[in-house]
Design an enzyme around this catalytic site. Structure first.
Site, PDB file in Angstrom:
ATOM      1  N   LYS A 104     -10.723  -3.227  -3.899  1.00  0.00           N
ATOM      2  CA  LYS A 104     -11.584  -2.038  -3.974  1.00  0.00           C
ATOM      3  C   LYS A 104     -10.897  -0.916  -4.731  1.00  0.00           C
ATOM      4  CE  LYS A 104     -13.425  -2.574   0.740  1.00  0.00           C
ATOM      5  NZ  LYS A 104     -12.455  -2.760   1.839  1.00  0.00           N
ATOM      6  N   LYS A 106      -4.954  -9.656  -6.764  1.00  0.00           N
ATOM      7  CA  LYS A 106      -6.142  -9.784  -5.909  1.00  0.00           C
ATOM      8  C   LYS A 106      -7.250  -8.833  -6.369  1.00  0.00           C
ATOM      9  CE  LYS A 106      -6.396  -7.862  -1.788  1.00  0.00           C
ATOM     10  NZ  LYS A 106      -7.087  -7.489  -0.563  1.00  0.00           N
ATOM     11  N   LYS A 111       0.821  -1.218   0.000  1.00  0.00           N
ATOM     12  CA  LYS A 111       0.000   0.000   0.000  1.00  0.00           C
ATOM     13  C   LYS A 111       0.849   1.260   0.000  1.00  0.00           C
ATOM     14  CE  LYS A 111      -4.385  -1.792   1.312  1.00  0.00           C
ATOM     15  NZ  LYS A 111      -5.658  -1.696   1.950  1.00  0.00           N
TER      16      LYS A 111
END
Ligand code: AQP
Length: 354
Positions: free
Chosen positions: A219, A216, A114
């Site tokens: 969102k 993956k 992230k």
């Protein structure tokens, strides 16, 4: 005495709730409520580790709550609330900031993913996120945590934090009579916090992107075609499955044949999870068939399972007062439980003022 089975899990209100969140987490939340007491949390404190537009955060918090309720979570029999209402999460996270070691957090792959290349500019909260997650779970002394496969490493850290706390304060825990006997492998140990079990099982513990079977489903993927959102209507679901990346070969008859075919493996896994069966069963039905046959069958199944949830989410979301009342009631019940734990924690560590 040993710990009573208690389930805790959370979902971030960061928009675009998708099929991965549903199959990897929310559907398991629903199943577990039949057997145990459950606490399900909309983790709005985790959400702000990356910038969130405030009005969007409010909207997403209500949307995740509506998804919990629409999927079948019973907010009266169990507890549904948003994390920021219960400040004991932050209090225990501070304690854990002082228990966890820098070296442990430096290994967390989610932070690396992230934060990306610009680590110096990532928030301190994003780095310390796993300590808050440990606090979310342990402030209720929860024993079981249903999550997707991506959370495995964070749950391992939760176990390490509980073990270190139990060890560092073992004399005090005994003196105060605050501990519980529990199994740790073959041994019976004594401690204040349980060594939490992850619940990561089934055919969809890691649902992958529809555009790239090696990534993956997420969102934050800029491509909306990469995921099926829980709010998508039937036509959109069918279109996304039709456009899902595949290869030109027919489906194999054995799971072995899916090994080097991540996109095919992903679609077969999604089918198996939605049909509540196994990849083997799906291939015994569709082995040898082309995607032109399999994709429409998958689209029908996905619409069948997801469209009722989307329509129920719309119905519940229209009643904002109801959603807010669920969160308020859940927050009050969660606060009482969390405060009982924190009273003991404060005494264990030597904080005056209880
Ligand atoms: N693709 C997935 N497959 C299976 N489970 C998944 N989960 C997330 N993605 C998948 C599980 O959903 C629960 C809630 O996740 P979260 O709200 O904590 O957010 P996340 O894991 O960061 O979800 P995203 O979609 O991947 O968001 P971004 O793009 O922000 O990183 C967890 O139990 C998670 O394991």
């Amino acid at each position: 005495m040993s710990f009573k089975k208690l389930v805790f899990s959370g979902v971030q209100p960061t928009g675009n709730l998708h099929l991965g969140n549903y199959l990897g987490a929310i559907r398991k939340f629903v199943a577990l409520q039949e057997q145990s007491d459950c606490i399900y949390c909309v983790v709005d404190m985790h959400a702000i580790t990356m910038w969130q537009e405030p009005a969007e955060l409010e909207k997403s918090t209500r949307e995740v709550t509506a998804a919990f309720l629409a999927s079948g979570i019973d907010p009266k029999a169990h507890i549904v609330f948003n994390q920021s209402r219960v400040m004991q999460h932050a209090e225990l996270a501070w304690v854990f900031n002082c228990v966890a070691r820098m070296g442990w957090l430096n290994k967390m792959t989610q932070f690396k993913d992230k934060a990306g290349k610009d680590r110096e500019n990532a928030s301190v909260g994003l780095f310390a996120y796993p300590n808050l997650m440990a606090a979310d779970i342990l402030v209720y002394r929860a024993t079981h945590v249903p999550v997707g496969d991506d959370q495995k490493q964070h749950l391992e850290l939760t176990r390490e934090i509980a073990q270190k706390f139990n060890h560092d304060y073992s004399d005090r825990i005994r003196d105060l009579g605050a501990g519980v006997e529990m199994k740790s492998g073959e041994e019976t140990v004594h401690g204040f916090f349980p060594i939490t079990e992850p619940v990561i099982e089934g055919e969809a513990t890691r649902v992958m992107s529809l555009r790239d079977g090696t990534k993956k489903m997420s969102k934050s993927d800029p491509s909306d075609l990469s995921r099926i959102n829980l709010t998508d209507d039937a036509d959109t679901i069918a279109k996304k499955i039709r456009k899902a990346k595949t290869d030109p070969q027919p489906l194999p008859s054995e799971t072995e044949g899916l090994k080097e075919r991540p996109d095919a493996d992903n679609l077969v896994g999604i089918y198996a999870a939605l049909a509540e069966t196994t990849r083997e069963d799906v291939l015994s039905q569709f082995g040898g068939q082309q995607f032109s046959v399999f994709k429409p069958a998958l689209a029908d199944l996905a619409v069948d399972k997801l469209a009722p949830i989307a329509s129920e989410m719309r119905r519940i979301s229209a009643d904002q007062a109801y959603v807010d009342a669920v969160l308020k009631d859940g927050g009050e019940r969660a606060s009482a439980l969390a405060e009982a734990t924190m009273k003991d924690v404060r005494r264990i560590i030597g904080w005056l003022g209880n």
